[in-house]
Design a protein around this motif. Structure first.
Motif, mmCIF file in Angstrom:
data_model
loop_
_atom_site.group_PDB
_atom_site.id
_atom_site.type_symbol
_atom_site.label_atom_id
_atom_site.label_comp_id
_atom_site.label_asym_id
_atom_site.label_seq_id
_atom_site.Cartn_x
_atom_site.Cartn_y
_atom_site.Cartn_z
ATOM 1 N N UNK A 300 0.857 -1.274 -0.052
ATOM 2 C CA UNK A 300 0.024 -0.030 -0.013
ATOM 3 C C UNK A 300 0.915 1.347 0.185
ATOM 4 N N UNK A 301 1.615 1.440 0.918
ATOM 5 C CA UNK A 301 2.636 2.618 0.909
ATOM 6 C C UNK A 301 3.615 2.602 -0.150
ATOM 7 N N UNK A 302 4.129 1.950 -0.848
ATOM 8 C CA UNK A 302 4.868 2.099 -1.870
ATOM 9 C C UNK A 302 4.000 2.556 -3.118
ATOM 10 N N UNK A 303 2.838 1.966 -3.095
ATOM 11 C CA UNK A 303 1.996 2.484 -4.208
ATOM 12 C C UNK A 303 1.600 3.875 -3.868
ATOM 13 N N UNK A 304 1.201 4.320 -2.562
ATOM 14 C CA UNK A 304 1.217 5.713 -2.402
ATOM 15 C C UNK A 304 2.054 6.542 -2.766
ATOM 16 N N UNK A 305 3.173 6.267 -2.307
ATOM 17 C CA UNK A 305 4.385 7.010 -2.163
ATOM 18 C C UNK A 305 4.861 7.272 -3.850
ATOM 19 N N UNK A 306 4.734 6.311 -4.797
ATOM 20 C CA UNK A 306 4.856 6.394 -6.209
ATOM 21 C C UNK A 306 4.005 7.366 -6.945
ATOM 22 N N UNK A 307 2.622 7.197 -6.614
ATOM 23 C CA UNK A 307 1.854 8.146 -7.214
ATOM 24 C C UNK A 307 1.923 9.598 -6.656
ATOM 25 N N UNK A 308 2.339 9.670 -5.337
ATOM 26 C CA UNK A 308 2.461 10.987 -4.829
ATOM 27 C C UNK A 308 3.871 11.685 -5.474
ATOM 28 N N UNK A 309 5.007 10.986 -5.267
ATOM 29 C CA UNK A 309 6.041 11.572 -6.040
ATOM 30 C C UNK A 309 5.989 11.855 -7.737
ATOM 31 N N UNK A 367 9.425 7.716 -13.589
ATOM 32 C CA UNK A 367 10.064 6.438 -13.104
ATOM 33 C C UNK A 367 11.469 6.686 -12.139
ATOM 34 N N UNK A 368 12.217 7.450 -12.924
ATOM 35 C CA UNK A 368 13.602 7.555 -12.300
ATOM 36 C C UNK A 368 13.292 8.509 -11.057
ATOM 37 N N UNK A 369 12.830 9.390 -10.893
ATOM 38 C CA UNK A 369 12.617 10.191 -9.975
ATOM 39 C C UNK A 369 11.654 9.426 -8.786
ATOM 40 N N UNK A 370 10.837 8.640 -9.022
ATOM 41 C CA UNK A 370 10.213 7.922 -8.074
ATOM 42 C C UNK A 370 11.128 7.028 -7.400
ATOM 43 N N UNK A 625 20.133 20.090 -13.851
ATOM 44 C CA UNK A 625 19.974 19.242 -12.942
ATOM 45 C C UNK A 625 19.558 17.616 -13.089
ATOM 46 N N UNK A 626 18.619 17.666 -13.976
ATOM 47 C CA UNK A 626 17.831 16.368 -14.458
ATOM 48 C C UNK A 626 16.450 16.742 -14.333
ATOM 49 N N UNK A 627 15.686 15.540 -14.894
ATOM 50 C CA UNK A 627 14.274 15.423 -15.185
ATOM 51 C C UNK A 627 13.531 15.797 -13.716
ATOM 52 N N UNK A 628 14.369 15.377 -12.652
ATOM 53 C CA UNK A 628 13.577 15.347 -11.483
ATOM 54 C C UNK A 628 13.195 16.585 -10.917
ATOM 55 N N UNK A 629 14.279 17.493 -11.481
ATOM 56 C CA UNK A 629 13.987 19.034 -11.034
ATOM 57 C C UNK A 629 12.396 19.561 -11.660
ATOM 58 N N UNK A 630 11.336 19.173 -10.987
ATOM 59 C CA UNK A 630 10.247 19.520 -11.432
ATOM 60 C C UNK A 630 9.469 20.789 -10.708
ATOM 61 N N UNK A 631 8.642 21.443 -11.055
ATOM 62 C CA UNK A 631 8.016 22.699 -10.806
ATOM 63 C C UNK A 631 7.215 22.304 -9.677
ATOM 64 N N UNK A 632 7.149 22.838 -8.393
ATOM 65 C CA UNK A 632 6.450 22.585 -7.196
ATOM 66 C C UNK A 632 5.958 23.944 -6.455
ATOM 67 N N UNK A 646 11.552 20.462 -7.133
ATOM 68 C CA UNK A 646 11.819 19.352 -6.337
ATOM 69 C C UNK A 646 13.536 19.141 -6.781
ATOM 70 N N UNK A 647 14.150 19.216 -5.470
ATOM 71 C CA UNK A 647 15.523 18.696 -5.771
ATOM 72 C C UNK A 647 16.232 18.781 -4.010
ATOM 73 N N UNK A 648 16.656 17.499 -4.097
ATOM 74 C CA UNK A 648 17.095 17.140 -2.621
ATOM 75 C C UNK A 648 18.231 17.985 -2.141
#
Length: 934
Positions: A300-309, A367-370, A625-632, A646-648
């Motif tokens: 459950x939690x992995x599915x939720x986290x994947x959709x959230x990210x 996918x890569x960001x997730x 930075x890469x495709x993970x850097x998405x507008x938030x 999004x950038x760690x």
């Protein structure tokens, strides 16, 4: 009954209603765009909420969808039940069909029956329908009763093969639905299925099985809500002008029934995830079922986290981001219960993406960001979880020791703040031991720690409280005042065109002052003005609203302006009504006057430059930075732009410089900016980027920055070729060519939240002003340095070297002076009980010098020596090893003279509360030595 896959069942539902005239609409994001009352989208009706409350219209009257939902906060919070049973989830899908003033009970019920029994083949004799029968004397306030819904009951009895005895009536709790505390509401009709006596989890007890009972034999499948009333705060119920249908069916639940399994987690929706987990643990299927709780929680939690990210909600410390972090860490902890101690969540997420990626392409796209975020968060949690849980165990031992059962919430928050141990995990551990944690105390401590921290918000009052008032104004204007004059507005209401009409003329249709319609307004009144058309932009998508003026116009151009209103805001007051808000600064405007509404075009152009620049910035961040850097999140104002992404980790100076350079290169490339309107589906298929947290309609505006002018030869509305520099869904206003931006300067880059960085920048006039300001400062600096502008860096570097040398010389001189003072004071050493005691103040010194002098003291007195050295409020105490053995510790001397501090037994450092009382404090040293040596 057909054996169908989950994906087939979802598509069956959508296809069935499309065949019955419904428009298939995509799921909105888990982050409800434009809705501050919700933390997450928690039901299918959220994206249609504005339609029900009258502030929006759709180009269709029938819709069908499968909506992504999260229930982890506020009123709807299923987190505690996840893993403990087979039906609860944090993330789930809600299948729904909708009627906005179109069909009603007859069609909704008939289609429900047809889909369940004819398409999916559910046994008719096992289906039940519940209808509403009021079980209280009156509505709150005693002003309205709701009649029994015999209409729905009779429609059910008419369905072919339906058992009339299977119509059951229930009261408000089960069969009356409200959107919120007040507002649209109505009776509902639920469909339940009898799963058979073998599914009764209370067999052997004296309970009686039944619909809405306590056992699991009867399962609710589908809820048909019939929205027909408006509930007021005083308890009045009034019929709505149009009746609506809002239905919801839990996707995972219907899949479990159609696949004939006794758990949502045994459907093919979770098969891939469970297979990955079993391959990692080495468990047999029997062993897995014996440890099914952690398997369920992890899936459950992995599915939720994947959709959230995928929707841009990365792990963080507050609000939505906290939820993502919490469920990832909770999933990782449950992994340890089945022997998984290395990062594993990303492997499970790959199975989730494989199962859902076709219908929800955002998963595959991100996918890569997730996977990266999941693994990164697992590693981060692993560094601290052992220490955090060990500390929690000590706290739990402590409360058991004093016969208590609830841990103080403030202490639980300290665990989160120090070790990153979320409240939900601490509570899990406590409950596993028969204990609990004070949630209210945790929340209070969290709010105290950071006012910016988010929290679960339940849906509050919906829309503007005056939306009904403005809806009535719309009807009046569409019908003609008093039914005598011709209609003043068409069926769509006020015409909204912020892209092509910065100046419009029209009659003043209505004036509202202090919430009431007036025929005229006076000087200084704050007024809302309704015109038949407007070119003023309404704040959305991060772009602020337009400002400007509405002025009177006469028959001739030479006629002077009779009145003027300064407009500072614009809002959509109801579906079809746009209100301009401002203050009367001259004259007396009247309803019926001819007027011109004019946007402040200079301010608008500044906004347009900043908005187009955000698109170029987004592109540059992806490249650097890469495709993970998405507008938030963003703010586009006339003065500057703010862009969250999004950038760690923080950007390096070199990365910031490269991003700024890339944006400016795109500006000077003079690329055309093309705005095209098309369907949302078409835009997404062409690759347009949808932004996190934004709300999109079925028809959207796309903004393409093209790499070549030759592409402009294409017909408007046709598919643009692939050679696009940037391609985003955007309803904002933009310039026509990138060169119009002028220049782009990054003013700052920093943290906006955990996992979210923020860039602030200026363009156009703002950039020009900043360049002038900085160049002026540079020239002033050059003048002071008596150098050219180009020589300033070399001159400053030379000055820094010179200052550094002087500081070293000064430090040496001070050290020599301090040593000289110290050597003089050594002659004043006192003898206290055979101990050599020195208490001395060394002015204008520092800690390093005091430590050096302490070493000198020990060289002079290797035995039976104690010294206290002070500079300002800083104090150093030193004692020889033989005195430590006699009970005298360095820290005792600091506390003995009224200071605070600590350190080793023979050397301690601290401070005095009042630097003005140094002599008095030093005078206490002999007594402190004497007392400790007793």
């Amino acid at each position: 009954m057909k054996k169908l896959t989950g994906n087939q069942i979802r598509q069956d539902f959508i296809d069935f209603f499309v065949e019955h005239g419904h428009t298939a609409v995509p799921s909105m994001s888990l982050v409800p765009g434009g809705d501050s009352t919700l933390l997450f989208t928690n039901s299918g009706m959220v994206q249609f909420k504005d339609v029900f409350i009258g502030t929006d219209k759709k180009p269709y009257t029938r819709a069908v969808d499968s909506q992504k939902c999260m229930r982890v906060a506020g009123k709807h919070n299923d987190l505690e039940d996840v893993g403990r049973d087979d039906t609860h989830h944090t993330f789930f899908e809600m299948l729904g069909n909708w009627s906005f003033g179109d069909y009603y009970k007859k069609e909704a019920i008939a289609w429900s029956w047809q889909l369940l029994t004819e398409v999916w083949g559910l046994p008719k004799d096992r289906l039940y329908a519940t209808c509403f029968e009021d079980d209280s004397a009156a509505y709150p306030g005693g002003k309205g009763n709701v009649p029994r819904d015999d209409e729905a009951a009779n429609i059910w009895k008419e369905q072919p093969g339906f058992d009339p005895s299977h119509v059951l009536f229930f009261g408000r709790k089960e069969n009356f639905w409200q959107m919120a505390e007040f507002g649209p509401c109505g009776p509902c009709s639920e469909i339940h299925i009898d799963l058979g006596e073998e599914r009764d989890n209370l067999r052997g007890t004296d309970h009686v099985c039944g619909v809405n009972g306590d056992c699991t034999r009867f399962l609710e499948l589908w809820n048909n809500v019939f929205i027909q009333y408006n509930l007021f705060e005083d308890g009045r119920l009034e019929p709505l002008p149009a009746k609506h249908v809002d239905t919801g069916m839990g996707f995972e639940r219907i899949v479990s029934v159609l696949q004939g399994v006794d758990s949502n987690y045994k459907t093919d929706l979770f098969t891939g995830s469970l297979d990955v987990l079993r391959s990692l643990t080495g468990h047999s299927e029997k062993e897995m079922l014996a440890n099914f709780t952690p398997y369920r929680v992890i899936c459950d939690h992995v599915r939720s986290a994947a959709f959230l990210i995928a929707d841009g909600v990365v792990p963080g410390n507050a609000g939505r981001n906290y939820v993502t972090r919490m469920i990832i860490r909770r999933g990782a902890r449950f992994g340890t219960k089945i022997g998984l101690n290395e990062p594993f969540l990303a492997k499970v997420a790959e199975a989730v993406i494989a199962e859902y990626g076709d219908f929800y392409p955002e998963l595959e796209k991100n996918k890569a960001t997730i996977l990266d975020n999941l693994t990164r968060e697992e590693i981060r949690f692993a560094r601290t979880v052992e220490a955090g849980t060990a500390h929690l165990e000590n706290l739990l031992i402590g409360i058991r020791w004093v016969d208590e059962t609830i841990l103080d919430g403030h202490k639980a928050f300290d665990l989160y703040a120090t070790y990153g141990l979320p409240f939900e995990i601490s509570r899990d551990i406590a409950r596993e031991q028969g204990l609990d944690i004070d949630e209210a105390g945790f929340t209070a401590a969290k709010n105290e720690h950071s006012k910016a921290s988010g929290g679960g918000k339940a849906m509050g009052k919906l829309g503007g409280e005056d939306s009904e008032y403005f809806a009535n104004i719309l009807k009046d204007l569409q019908s003609g005042r008093g039914g005598v004059t011709p209609p003043l507005l068409g069926k769509d209401g006020v015409e909204y065109d912020p892209y092509n009409s910065p100046r419009v003329e029209g009659e003043v249709l209505a004036l509202i002052v202090n919430g009431e319609s007036v025929s005229s307004a006076s000087l200084d009144d704050v007024v809302e003005v309704i015109l038949p058309k407007t070119g003023f932009y309404i704040e959305s998508g991060g772009q602020v609203n337009d400002e400007g003026y509405i002025r009177s116009v006469g028959a001739g151009s030479s006629r002077p302006v009779e009145w003027e209103i300064e407009i500072t805001s614009v809002r959509r007051a109801a579906a079809g009504i746009i209100a301009h808000i401002g203050q009367v600064i001259s004259g007396q405007p009247k309803v019926g006057d001819k007027a011109v509404a004019e946007v402040d075009i200079v301010r608008r152009h500044n906004i347009m430059r900043n908005h187009t620049a955000t698109h170029l910035l987004h592109k540059a961040l992806h490249e650097i930075l890469g495709d993970h850097a998405r507008q938030a999140g963003s703010l586009v104002s006339p003065k500057y732009l703010r862009f969250d992404f999004t950038q760690p980790d923080g950007m390096t100076p070199e990365q910031i410089e490269r991003v700024e350079k890339m944006v400016n290169e795109a500006i000077v490339a003079d690329m055309p900016v093309v705005k095209v309107t098309k369907s949302l589906d078409e835009a997404k298929k062409e690759g347009a980027m949808a932004l996190f947290g934004e709300k999109y309609g079925e028809i959207v505006r796309t903004v393409s920055i093209l790499e070549s002018d030759s592409l402009l030869s294409e017909k408007p509305g046709s598919k643009l070729p692939d050679s696009k520099y940037s391609f985003e869904l955007c309803g904002g206003t933009h310039i026509d060519r990138t060169s119009d931006i002028g220049a782009f300067i990054i003013v700052s880059e920093g943290s906006a939240a955990a996992g979210i960085r923020r860039i602030e920048a200026v363009t156009g006039r703002g950039a020009h002003e900043l360049i002038n300001k900085r160049f002026k400062t540079l020239k002033q600096t050059a003048g002071v340095l008596k150098s050219s502008v180009d020589e300033v860096p070399v001159k400053v570097e030379a000055l820094q070297d010179e200052v550094s040398d002087l500081k070293k010389q000064l430090a040496d001189l001070r050290a020599q002076s301090a040593l000289a003072t110290f050597n003089i004071q050594l002659a004043n050493v006192q003898t206290v009980k055979d101990v050599n005691v020195l208490a001395v103040e060394i002015p204008d010194s520092n800690v390093d010098t005091l430590r050096m002098l302490a070493d000198k003291f020990r060289e002079k007195y290797p035995k039976a020596g104690a010294a206290v050295l002070v500079t300002g409020s800083t104090v150093i105490a030193v004692v020889t090893e033989d005195l430590v053995k006699r009970g005298l510790k360095a820290g005792d001397l600091i506390t003995g003279i009224g200071g605070k501090g600590g350190g080793r037994l023979n050397l301690a450092q601290g401070s005095l509360p009042d630097s003005g009382q140094v002599k008095a404090a030093l005078g206490k040293v002999p007594k402190a030595v004497e007392e400790k040596l007793k």
